[in-house]
Design a protein around this motif. Structure first.
Motif, PDB file in Angstrom:
ATOM      1  N   GLU A  98       0.815  -1.209   0.000  1.00  0.00           N
ATOM      2  CA  GLU A  98       0.000   0.000   0.000  1.00  0.00           C
ATOM      3  C   GLU A  98       0.849   1.260   0.000  1.00  0.00           C
ATOM      4  OE1 GLU A  98      -2.365  -0.278   3.513  1.00  0.00           O
ATOM      5  OE2 GLU A  98      -3.734  -1.778   2.676  1.00  0.00           O
ATOM      6  N   HIS A  99       0.263   2.300  -0.561  1.00  0.00           N
ATOM      7  CA  HIS A  99       0.751   3.675  -0.390  1.00  0.00           C
ATOM      8  C   HIS A  99      -0.213   4.328   0.593  1.00  0.00           C
ATOM      9  CE1 HIS A  99       1.565   7.876  -0.941  1.00  0.00           C
ATOM     10  NE2 HIS A  99       0.576   8.102  -1.774  1.00  0.00           N
ATOM     11  N   ARG A 100       0.292   4.669   1.775  1.00  0.00           N
ATOM     12  CA  ARG A 100      -0.575   5.139   2.856  1.00  0.00           C
ATOM     13  C   ARG A 100      -0.254   6.594   3.180  1.00  0.00           C
ATOM     14  NH1 ARG A 100      -0.863   1.237   7.864  1.00  0.00           N
ATOM     15  NH2 ARG A 100      -1.925   0.001   6.252  1.00  0.00           N
ATOM     16  N   THR A 101      -1.290   7.432   3.149  1.00  0.00           N
ATOM     17  CA  THR A 101      -1.152   8.845   3.501  1.00  0.00           C
ATOM     18  C   THR A 101      -1.990   9.113   4.745  1.00  0.00           C
ATOM     19  OG1 THR A 101      -3.051   9.805   2.345  1.00  0.00           O
ATOM     20  CG2 THR A 101      -1.130   9.230   0.995  1.00  0.00           C
ATOM     21  N   PRO A 102      -1.884  10.304   5.319  1.00  0.00           N
ATOM     22  CA  PRO A 102      -2.720  10.602   6.491  1.00  0.00           C
ATOM     23  C   PRO A 102      -4.210  10.528   6.216  1.00  0.00           C
ATOM     24  CG  PRO A 102      -0.904  12.156   6.349  1.00  0.00           C
ATOM     25  CD  PRO A 102      -0.882  11.357   5.085  1.00  0.00           C
ATOM     26  N   GLU A 103      -4.628  10.678   4.948  1.00  0.00           N
ATOM     27  CA  GLU A 103      -6.053  10.723   4.626  1.00  0.00           C
ATOM     28  C   GLU A 103      -6.599   9.442   4.014  1.00  0.00           C
ATOM     29  OE1 GLU A 103      -7.925  13.199   5.537  1.00  0.00           O
ATOM     30  OE2 GLU A 103      -6.213  14.316   6.349  1.00  0.00           O
ATOM     31  N   LYS A 104      -5.756   8.687   3.303  1.00  0.00           N
ATOM     32  CA  LYS A 104      -6.273   7.511   2.608  1.00  0.00           C
ATOM     33  C   LYS A 104      -5.139   6.557   2.281  1.00  0.00           C
ATOM     34  CE  LYS A 104      -7.591   8.084  -1.682  1.00  0.00           C
ATOM     35  NZ  LYS A 104      -8.253   8.634  -2.900  1.00  0.00           N
ATOM     36  N   SER A 105      -5.520   5.385   1.782  1.00  0.00           N
ATOM     37  CA  SER A 105      -4.542   4.385   1.358  1.00  0.00           C
ATOM     38  C   SER A 105      -4.857   3.942  -0.066  1.00  0.00           C
ATOM     39  CB  SER A 105      -4.553   3.168   2.286  1.00  0.00           C
ATOM     40  OG  SER A 105      -4.082   3.501   3.567  1.00  0.00           O
ATOM     41  N   TYR A 106      -3.806   3.667  -0.824  1.00  0.00           N
ATOM     42  CA  TYR A 106      -3.927   3.136  -2.172  1.00  0.00           C
ATOM     43  C   TYR A 106      -3.338   1.728  -2.194  1.00  0.00           C
ATOM     44  CZ  TYR A 106      -4.544   8.003  -3.785  1.00  0.00           C
ATOM     45  OH  TYR A 106      -4.978   9.287  -3.980  1.00  0.00           O
ATOM     46  N   ARG A 107      -4.027   0.810  -2.827  1.00  0.00           N
ATOM     47  CA  ARG A 107      -3.490  -0.535  -3.017  1.00  0.00           C
ATOM     48  C   ARG A 107      -2.553  -0.508  -4.216  1.00  0.00           C
ATOM     49  NH1 ARG A 107      -5.776  -5.609  -1.475  1.00  0.00           N
ATOM     50  NH2 ARG A 107      -4.924  -7.371  -2.660  1.00  0.00           N
ATOM     51  N   LEU A 108      -1.300  -0.837  -3.989  1.00  0.00           N
ATOM     52  CA  LEU A 108      -0.306  -0.816  -5.055  1.00  0.00           C
ATOM     53  C   LEU A 108      -0.138  -2.181  -5.720  1.00  0.00           C
ATOM     54  CD1 LEU A 108       2.491   1.348  -3.355  1.00  0.00           C
ATOM     55  CD2 LEU A 108       0.626   2.114  -4.841  1.00  0.00           C
ATOM     56  N   ALA A 109      -0.162  -3.217  -4.929  1.00  0.00           N
ATOM     57  CA  ALA A 109       0.046  -4.564  -5.471  1.00  0.00           C
ATOM     58  C   ALA A 109      -0.522  -5.584  -4.499  1.00  0.00           C
ATOM     59  CB  ALA A 109       1.537  -4.838  -5.703  1.00  0.00           C
ATOM     60  N   SER A 110      -0.933  -6.717  -5.033  1.00  0.00           N
ATOM     61  CA  SER A 110      -1.327  -7.859  -4.199  1.00  0.00           C
ATOM     62  C   SER A 110      -0.196  -8.879  -4.222  1.00  0.00           C
ATOM     63  CB  SER A 110      -2.628  -8.476  -4.704  1.00  0.00           C
ATOM     64  OG  SER A 110      -2.476  -8.965  -6.024  1.00  0.00           O
ATOM     65  N   ILE A 111       0.042  -9.485  -3.073  1.00  0.00           N
ATOM     66  CA  ILE A 111       1.112 -10.487  -2.954  1.00  0.00           C
ATOM     67  C   ILE A 111       0.506 -11.749  -2.356  1.00  0.00           C
ATOM     68  CG2 ILE A 111       3.371 -11.030  -1.983  1.00  0.00           C
ATOM     69  CD1 ILE A 111       3.881  -8.019  -1.752  1.00  0.00           C
ATOM     70  N   GLN A 112       0.547 -12.823  -3.096  1.00  0.00           N
ATOM     71  CA  GLN A 112       0.048 -14.110  -2.629  1.00  0.00           C
ATOM     72  C   GLN A 112       1.217 -14.917  -2.083  1.00  0.00           C
ATOM     73  OE1 GLN A 112      -3.303 -15.020  -2.691  1.00  0.00           O
ATOM     74  NE2 GLN A 112      -2.635 -16.713  -1.381  1.00  0.00           N
ATOM     75  N   VAL A 113       1.166 -15.220  -0.788  1.00  0.00           N
ATOM     76  CA  VAL A 113       2.213 -16.031  -0.158  1.00  0.00           C
ATOM     77  C   VAL A 113       1.715 -17.471  -0.109  1.00  0.00           C
ATOM     78  CG1 VAL A 113       3.696 -16.332   1.847  1.00  0.00           C
ATOM     79  CG2 VAL A 113       2.906 -14.035   1.212  1.00  0.00           C
ATOM     80  N   VAL A 114       2.352 -18.322  -0.868  1.00  0.00           N
ATOM     81  CA  VAL A 114       1.918 -19.723  -0.946  1.00  0.00           C
ATOM     82  C   VAL A 114       2.529 -20.518   0.206  1.00  0.00           C
ATOM     83  CG1 VAL A 114       1.619 -19.604  -3.435  1.00  0.00           C
ATOM     84  CG2 VAL A 114       3.819 -20.334  -2.502  1.00  0.00           C
TER      85      VAL A 114
END
Length: 599
Positions: A283-299
């Motif tokens: 995630e890219h996290r700011t004081p106001e909101k968060s953006y999903r940057l990538a999903s990571i699947q841990v097998v």
């Protein structure tokens, strides 16, 4: 190309945007090169799918980002760059201390015309992640996709702690409007006030990135911020994340962190231990909101060998510890040069130019006054209000009844504090960070220890937006700003010289202490990433008088709003070198200078 008018301006040429007949952008590749190898790099347009939009972009060798060049430390490679793009080009090898004539700026080479080729000798003297990008119309080229990484493989096997594998990840955003990348002017830079923020994230060139890891795997991430202006705050909730490196090699002390902050052009190196299976979100996290940057699947498949013990060992790197001892006198010494960051902004009003007689803050519209003062919340110069902006009546000057505001400002005529009238809407200015007071403080007391800013990932507080503009909070005004009505300046405090008039000369072997002062007494106080080209590299000594606790070699430093940063430039390479703000629109509008280094 075609002409169009923009806010009353004519004869503004737009760049092409059609995707017809363009090849589809392909996936980036990693190219391993050895000392003495040659490589061909081509700039050309491509067609790329970003969400629902099919957009025209520019690419190096057909991919966004361009190919990653994996090169051994101390190697020299030959790169033949052919320009088949839209404008004259250069390639700047960001962060590399190479020979001056290959630095890739307009001062070190003739631009590469469309259809022509230029050959660079690229030396890679230092370990770490670097990147390449244009240095002519950087605002346009970078937004359109012209960026790629260089990975300098350390000559010492233990420079980095053990990891199972490495990933280079670019962090970018792009502004898409009406199904295409929002148009640029071919004759002038726009979005000069805040820089061009995007509305779509591109992570490793993709709007939706999916990664996979094994249980117990240690993955080294090299993050590079290639955005025009956006600051990224990267976090990965769940796994442990270890900060190991910065722009140019390892940190003095490895440490566990929860997030890492990257200004435009900065790099951060972190190791992540994926100890549990499941799905994670980068995630890219700011004081106001968060953006999903990538999903990571841990097998649920164990990684071999088991590196858990090595990951938990927070190493001290003795070369950096010894370096701290050598530079100890510089922590307390006076700066050799002091550079101020200042904005001058004309009155940029709403389209149509209606004179309403009231002024408002583009970032805090509740702040309204009857004169062009300064916003008490962010320090920005108030701009002419839109036609619907109501004249303020909540506070007025007892001596000058025509002076009114929505907060208890100071009268510009007699300096009395405005008194509440009991009528009209009052703005909540209680959360203001006393911008004007801060400006006076930093203007007069650069030595004072304010102690409220910290470096990458050190648990910085999310109060007062951390001195960072996370989003474009004044979209229409920002879009209208150009180098004509918005002037960004680097000012030599000793001489008063501005931007290109700054005349500094150093010698190879010099160690120069620079004080960088981000002035609050400015028409638009905001953070600036300051980049020094390959004359040398530098160390951050202190922020607001607080000694930097963890040293690393850098080529870019973020100076937050109102902050003072001391750096120590280690001068190693002769030639004429550039230094500038790495917000692309600020650089293109003249926030830059060059200095000489003699043998």
């Amino acid at each position: 190309m075609h002409d169009h008018s923009s806010h009353g301006r004519t004869d503004i040429v737009e760049f092409p945007s059609s995707t017809e007949g363009l090849p589809e952008a392909r996936s980036p590749e990693v190219v391993e090169l050895s000392d003495g190898d040659e490589f061909d790099l081509e700039i050309a347009p491509v067609r790329k799918q970003i969400g629902d939009a099919t957009v025209r972009m520019l690419a190096y060798n057909g991919s966004v980002p361009g190919p990653t060049l994996k090169v051994p430390q101390d190697a020299t490679i030959t790169v033949h760059v052919t320009n088949r793009g839209d404008v004259d080009a250069t390639v700047h090898w960001h962060g590399l201390r190479l020979e001056n004539r290959y630095d890739g700026t307009h001062e070190t080479q003739a631009p590469i015309p469309v259809g022509e080729t230029f050959t660079y000798q690229v030396n890679v003297p230092d370990p770490g992640a670097y990147w390449y990008h244009p240095h002519i119309r950087e605002d346009y080229g970078q937004e359109m996709g012209l960026y790629g990484n260089i990975l300098a493989v350390p000559s010492e096997d233990d420079h980095w702690p053990p990891a199972h594998r490495e990933l280079l990840v670019t962090l970018d955003d792009v502004l898409i409007e009406d199904g295409r990348i929002a148009p640029f002017s071919g004759s002038e830079t726009t979005h000069v006030a805040m820089g061009r923020f995007g509305n779509t994230m591109l992570i490793a060139g993709e709007p939706e990135l999916s990664l996979e890891a094994k249980r117990g795997e240690v993955v080294r991430f090299y993050f590079t911020n290639t955005a025009n202006t956006r600051v990224f705050n990267v976090t990965l909730p769940g796994p442990r994340m270890k900060l190991v490196g910065a722009d140019s090699g390892h940190y003095e002390q490895e440490e566990l962190v929860e997030e890492v902050l990257l200004a435009p052009s900065e790099r951060v190196v972190v190791d992540v231990l994926f100890s549990e299976p499941g799905e994670l979100a980068l995630e890219h996290r700011t004081p106001e909101k968060s953006y999903r940057l990538a999903s990571i699947q841990v097998v649920d498949e164990p990684a071999e060998p088991d590196l858990t013990e090595q990951f938990e060992d927070l190493r001290t790197n003795e070369d950096m510890r010894a370096l701290r001892n050598r530079i100890e006198p510089f922590f307390e010494s006076s700066p050799d040069k002091t550079l101020s960051f200042v904005a001058e902004m004309d009155e940029v009003g709403p389209a149509g130019g209606v004179d309403t007689g009231v002024y408002a803050c583009p970032m805090h519209p509740e702040i309204v006054a009857s004169w062009a003062g300064k916003c008490p919340k962010c320090g920005m110069k108030l701009m002419p209000g839109a036609a619907e902006t109501k004249a303020p009546t909540a506070f007025a000057c007892p001596m000058h009844a025509e002076i009114t505001a929505t907060w208890a400002a100071t009268c510009p005529k007699c300096e009395m504090t405005l008194r509440a009238t009991g009528i009209g809407e009052a703005a909540d200015a209680d959360d203001a960070d006393t911008a004007s007071d801060a400006g006076e403080q930093h203007h007069s007391h650069h030595e004072e220890d304010h102690g409220h800013h910290e470096h990458h990932g050190r648990g910085h507080a999310h109060g007062a937006a951390q001195g960072i503009e996370w989003e474009d909070d004044m979209v229409e005004v920002n879009r209208m700003t150009t180098p004509v009505n918005m002037r960004w300046k680097l000012v030599d405090r000793a001489t008063g010289a501005e931007n290109a008039q700054i005349d500094w000369t150093f010698r190879v072997g010099d160690q120069v202490k620079l004080r960088l002062v981000n002035e609050m007494d400015s028409d638009h106080p905001m953070p600036h990433p300051f980049h020094v080209h390959g004359a040398g590299r530098f160390l951050i000594l202190a922020r607001d008088g607080v000694v930097e606790p963890n040293l690393a070699w850098k080529d870019t430093v973020l100076i937050r709003t109102g902050e003072t940063v001391d750096i120590l430039l280690d001068v190693t390479n002769p030639g004429r070198w550039m230094a500038h703000c790495h917000i692309a629109e600020h650089h293109e509008s003249g926030m830059m200078f060059s200095f000489n280094v003699e043998e």
